[in-house]
Scaffold this active site. Structure first.
Site, PDB file in Angstrom:
ATOM      1  CB  CYS A 112      -4.192  -1.630   4.429  1.00  0.00           C
ATOM      2  SG  CYS A 112      -3.195  -1.877   5.919  1.00  0.00           S
ATOM      3  CE  LYS A 172      -7.207   1.658   3.656  1.00  0.00           C
ATOM      4  NZ  LYS A 172      -6.004   2.227   4.286  1.00  0.00           N
ATOM      5  CD  GLU A 226      -2.632   1.132   2.689  1.00  0.00           C
ATOM      6  OE1 GLU A 226      -2.175   0.511   3.677  1.00  0.00           O
ATOM      7  OE2 GLU A 226      -3.696   1.768   2.717  1.00  0.00           O
TER       8      GLU A 226
END
Ligand SMILES: NC(=O)CCC(=O)C(=O)O
Length: 282
Positions: free
Chosen positions: A182, A141, A67
């Protein structure tokens, strides 16, 4: 009563799980690149390039980056390092490098994530490139990392970033891949939706923090894998920079699912996962 019957009728329309397709490669090497990042974007891009070349030279047909690999991880940096991915070329040197290498090396790249600028918004975005160098998918995300643990860590990604609005699943040479970034891994429903959509592999480029991360980063990966029927650690590393190469063999998935047939034993009459995106497009 009215809302409960609405939910029941929505569930009744819930589409069935999609079987996993057969990809061109069912047995291949994967290369995971763990990289450190500097404040010099050009150096970060060169560094990632070398790592991808190195993984491909070791036989990896699927290469992953972490990331936010082209920028320091901070709200102050995101606007400065952000790139216009859709404009491409000079507007996005990071993804231009990923596109070039995937084509030259004939590999699939799940390109970690970079800060993306789109109009007046910023996203934390993962790009997937196919072996032809084309951008196959872009995952923004979905769950932004907003936490405040007094005396330990305060990080509010939403101060600068906007959350993505869609799960991302993509067919590649090395299988159907579900993408998260993540913190997205902490939300099991996303992984279950990918499994129900026939994913072979879930990829979560990450950059965990050292307060909430160490206890959970492996546990979360095993939990998401176990929920969806695997869970064995094939390869791992510590905190330093590393390139991990491991063998992926999809025939194991069928074997594990036959041995422990929980998918067939789910009590859909008592509970169900609702994939709203699929439901709405049905
Ligand atoms: N970059 C992130 O999303 C951090 C997530 C994290 O550290 C966690 O514990 O979750």
């Amino acid at each position: 009563m009215a809302s409960s019957s609405l939910i029941n009728s929505e569930l009744a329309r819930s589409p069935p799980a999609i079987p996993m397709p057969t990809p061109p490669l069912t047995n291949f090497k994967i290369g995971l690149c763990q990289l450190s990042v500097t404040s010099d974007k050009t150096k970060n891009i060169a560094h990632a390039r070398t790592a991808i070349q190195n993984a491909a030279a070791q036989g990896a047909k699927l290469v992953l980056l972490p990331e936010i690999w082209n920028s320091p991880y901070s709200n102050a940096s995101f606007p400065v390092y952000a790139e216009d991915i859709d404009a491409g070329g000079d507007a996005s040197p990071s993804t231009a490098m990923l596109s070039e290498l995937s084509r030259l090396l004939n590999i699939t790249i799940v390109g970690g994530s970079i800060p993306e600028r789109s109009g007046d918004r910023l996203y934390n975005t993962c790009c997937v490139f196919g072996t032809d160098g084309k951008l196959k998918a872009k995952h923004r995300k979905i769950h932004l990392f907003d936490i405040d643990i007094p005396g330990k860590i305060t990080f509010i990604e939403s101060e600068t970033l906007t959350a993505g609005e869609t799960p991302t699943i993509v067919d590649t040479e090395v299988g159907r891949i579900g993408i998260g970034i993540c913190y997205d891994i902490r939300f099991p429903e996303l992984a279950m939706i990918y499994a129900a959509r026939g994913a072979h592999l879930l990829c979560y480029p990450g950059a965990f923090n050292m307060t909430t991360g160490p206890l959970h980063w492996e546990l979360l990966q095993r939990a998401r894998a176990t929920d969806n029927q695997f869970g064995e650690v094939l390869a791992t590393t510590e905190h330093e920079e590393a390139i991990i190469i491991a063998e992926i063999d999809y025939s194991i998935l069928e074997q594990r699912r036959t041995n422990l047939p929980v998918t067939k034993q789910r009590r859909g009459d008592l509970y169900q996962l609702v994939d709203l995106q699929r439901l709405n497009s049905h």
